[in-house]
Design an enzyme around this catalytic site. Structure first.
Site, PDB file in Angstrom:
ATOM      1  N   HIS A 174       0.862  -5.827   7.175  1.00  0.00           N
ATOM      2  CA  HIS A 174       0.807  -7.294   7.278  1.00  0.00           C
ATOM      3  C   HIS A 174       2.151  -7.923   6.956  1.00  0.00           C
ATOM      4  O   HIS A 174       3.056  -7.270   6.452  1.00  0.00           O
ATOM      5  CB  HIS A 174      -0.292  -7.865   6.374  1.00  0.00           C
ATOM      6  CG  HIS A 174      -0.039  -7.675   4.910  1.00  0.00           C
ATOM      7  ND1 HIS A 174      -0.331  -6.505   4.242  1.00  0.00           N
ATOM      8  CD2 HIS A 174       0.513  -8.497   3.985  1.00  0.00           C
ATOM      9  CE1 HIS A 174       0.007  -6.627   2.978  1.00  0.00           C
ATOM     10  NE2 HIS A 174       0.537  -7.825   2.785  1.00  0.00           N
ATOM     11  N   ASP A 188       3.418 -11.283   4.889  1.00  0.00           N
ATOM     12  CA  ASP A 188       2.846 -12.243   3.936  1.00  0.00           C
ATOM     13  C   ASP A 188       2.884 -13.679   4.463  1.00  0.00           C
ATOM     14  O   ASP A 188       1.921 -14.424   4.308  1.00  0.00           O
ATOM     15  CB  ASP A 188       3.570 -12.148   2.587  1.00  0.00           C
ATOM     16  CG  ASP A 188       3.242 -10.848   1.859  1.00  0.00           C
ATOM     17  OD1 ASP A 188       2.258 -10.176   2.232  1.00  0.00           O
ATOM     18  OD2 ASP A 188       3.983 -10.504   0.918  1.00  0.00           O
ATOM     19  N   HIS A 212       4.897  -5.006   5.769  1.00  0.00           N
ATOM     20  CA  HIS A 212       4.654  -3.919   4.810  1.00  0.00           C
ATOM     21  C   HIS A 212       3.181  -3.534   4.753  1.00  0.00           C
ATOM     22  O   HIS A 212       2.322  -4.242   5.260  1.00  0.00           O
ATOM     23  CB  HIS A 212       5.147  -4.325   3.413  1.00  0.00           C
ATOM     24  CG  HIS A 212       4.531  -5.599   2.904  1.00  0.00           C
ATOM     25  ND1 HIS A 212       5.080  -6.840   3.140  1.00  0.00           N
ATOM     26  CD2 HIS A 212       3.403  -5.837   2.182  1.00  0.00           C
ATOM     27  CE1 HIS A 212       4.332  -7.764   2.585  1.00  0.00           C
ATOM     28  NE2 HIS A 212       3.298  -7.188   1.995  1.00  0.00           N
ATOM     29  N   ARG A 244      -4.599   2.126  -9.415  1.00  0.00           N
ATOM     30  CA  ARG A 244      -3.305   1.434  -9.260  1.00  0.00           C
ATOM     31  C   ARG A 244      -3.475  -0.035  -9.644  1.00  0.00           C
ATOM     32  O   ARG A 244      -4.339  -0.734  -9.103  1.00  0.00           O
ATOM     33  CB  ARG A 244      -2.887   1.532  -7.799  1.00  0.00           C
ATOM     34  CG  ARG A 244      -1.565   0.854  -7.424  1.00  0.00           C
ATOM     35  CD  ARG A 244      -1.516   0.792  -5.903  1.00  0.00           C
ATOM     36  NE  ARG A 244      -0.214   0.562  -5.312  1.00  0.00           N
ATOM     37  CZ  ARG A 244       0.268  -0.636  -4.991  1.00  0.00           C
ATOM     38  NH1 ARG A 244      -0.426  -1.718  -5.298  1.00  0.00           N
ATOM     39  NH2 ARG A 244       1.425  -0.740  -4.372  1.00  0.00           N
TER      40      ARG A 244
HETATM   41  O1  LIG Z   1       0.426  -4.289  -4.346  1.00  0.00           O
HETATM   42  C1  LIG Z   1       1.318  -4.132  -3.505  1.00  0.00           C
HETATM   43  O2  LIG Z   1       2.183  -3.259  -3.628  1.00  0.00           O
HETATM   44  C2  LIG Z   1       1.395  -5.003  -2.290  1.00  0.00           C
HETATM   45  C3  LIG Z   1       0.359  -6.082  -2.212  1.00  0.00           C
HETATM   46  C4  LIG Z   1       0.586  -6.976  -1.022  1.00  0.00           C
HETATM   47  O3  LIG Z   1       1.181  -6.612  -0.043  1.00  0.00           O
HETATM   48  C5  LIG Z   1       0.099  -8.354  -1.058  1.00  0.00           C
HETATM   49  O4  LIG Z   1      -0.553  -8.748  -2.039  1.00  0.00           O
HETATM   50  O5  LIG Z   1       0.368  -9.095  -0.085  1.00  0.00           O
HETATM   51 FE   LIG Z   2       1.773  -8.299   1.159  1.00  0.00          FE
END
Ligand SMILES: O=C(O)CCC(=O)C(=O)O
Ligand SMILES: [Fe+2]
Length: 245
Positions: free
Chosen positions: A146, A148, A207, A217
């Site tokens: 995605h 952001d 990403h 995690r």
């Molecule tokens: O937790 C992560 O490493 C990425 C989370 C993410 O991409 C997001 O919250 O938009």
């Molecule tokens: Fe993200």
């Protein structure tokens, strides 16, 4: 450094803040202390006791009170009594949360040469817990590629604070910057306790998170916007919160 995408042009532009020619990815260790991590983990774990997704991804948003529970979300600020709230989220830990957010804001402003007053926290800003439990709803599918800015709209600068170590606390779950037309290389960020990663939120930085294959995690997504109309406020002290009920 990466070449800025034109995504920002689809939104109001704020001079001296909106990414134009200065787009980047940055990783910093040592910005957040172990003591601060302990406070943040306490907020996360205490909050999660009252909920948790039935699938692999749970979130807790201290700004809105949103907490994953089963296949839905509840508002923990509505479902807990005010005394329970102040036990679940001690004011001292909430103070650490605000302080850490301000440190990250300052680090982003410094890195990008912005006036910190032009940068505002925005929604959603949330704790995340990812496990190996199979997804039950779309909300559990944290591993998708995605952008952001496209997914969340108001984001201009995304930051991620990791609260667990890749390799020992969990396996899989690495953060990956995907290839773009300007950038023919994938870049992997290894989550580490206390590590802060931040980047401009547009298509220059697509990403995804790899699936967690073992362990749990923990991370916090802390998001910033240049648009003052999209700014959100810090969570209040419970003493103040209670006086408003
Ligand atoms: O937790 C992560 O490493 C990425 C989370 C993410 O991409 C997001 O919250 O938009
Ligand atoms: Fe993200």
């Amino acid at each position: 450094n990466v070449t800025c995408s034109s995504d920002y042009k689809n939104y109001p532009i704020f001079d001296g803040c909106t990414p134009k020619t200065n787009c980047r990815r940055c990783v910093k260790d040592g910005l957040v202390s172990q003591e601060e991590i302990v406070s943040l983990m306490r907020l996360l774990q205490n909050g999660m006791k009252h909920g948790g997704s039935s699938g692999g991804a749970s979130i807790l948003d201290l700004h809105t009170g949103a907490l994953s529970k089963g296949q839905q979300f509840i508002n923990i600020y509505k479902s807990l009594e005010s005394t329970e709230l102040s036990e679940t989220f001690p004011n001292s830990d909430m103070q650490v949360y605000r302080k850490v957010k301000n440190k990250i804001l300052a680090a982003i402003a410094n890195e990008f040469g912005l006036d910190p007053k032009k940068l505002h926290l925005t929604n959603p800003t949330f704790f995340s817990r990812m496990t190996t439990t199979p997804a039950k709803t779309q909300h559990d599918e944290y591993w998708h590629y995605h952008i952001d800015k496209i997914q969340y709209g108001s984001f201009d600068y995304t930051s991620l604070l990791y609260l667990a170590d890749y390799g020992s606390d969990f396996k899989g779950g690495q953060f990956v910057f995907d290839k773009t037309t300007n950038n023919n290389e994938e870049v992997v960020i290894e989550p580490r306790n206390g590590r802060v990663s931040f980047f401009t939120s547009g298509s220059e930085n697509p990403h995804h998170v790899q699936k967690v294959v073992e362990g749990v995690r923990y991370a916090v997504t802390i998001s910033f916007t240049c648009d003052p109309s999209k700014a959100i406020t810090d969570p209040l002290d419970w003493t103040v919160f209670r006086s408003l009920l």
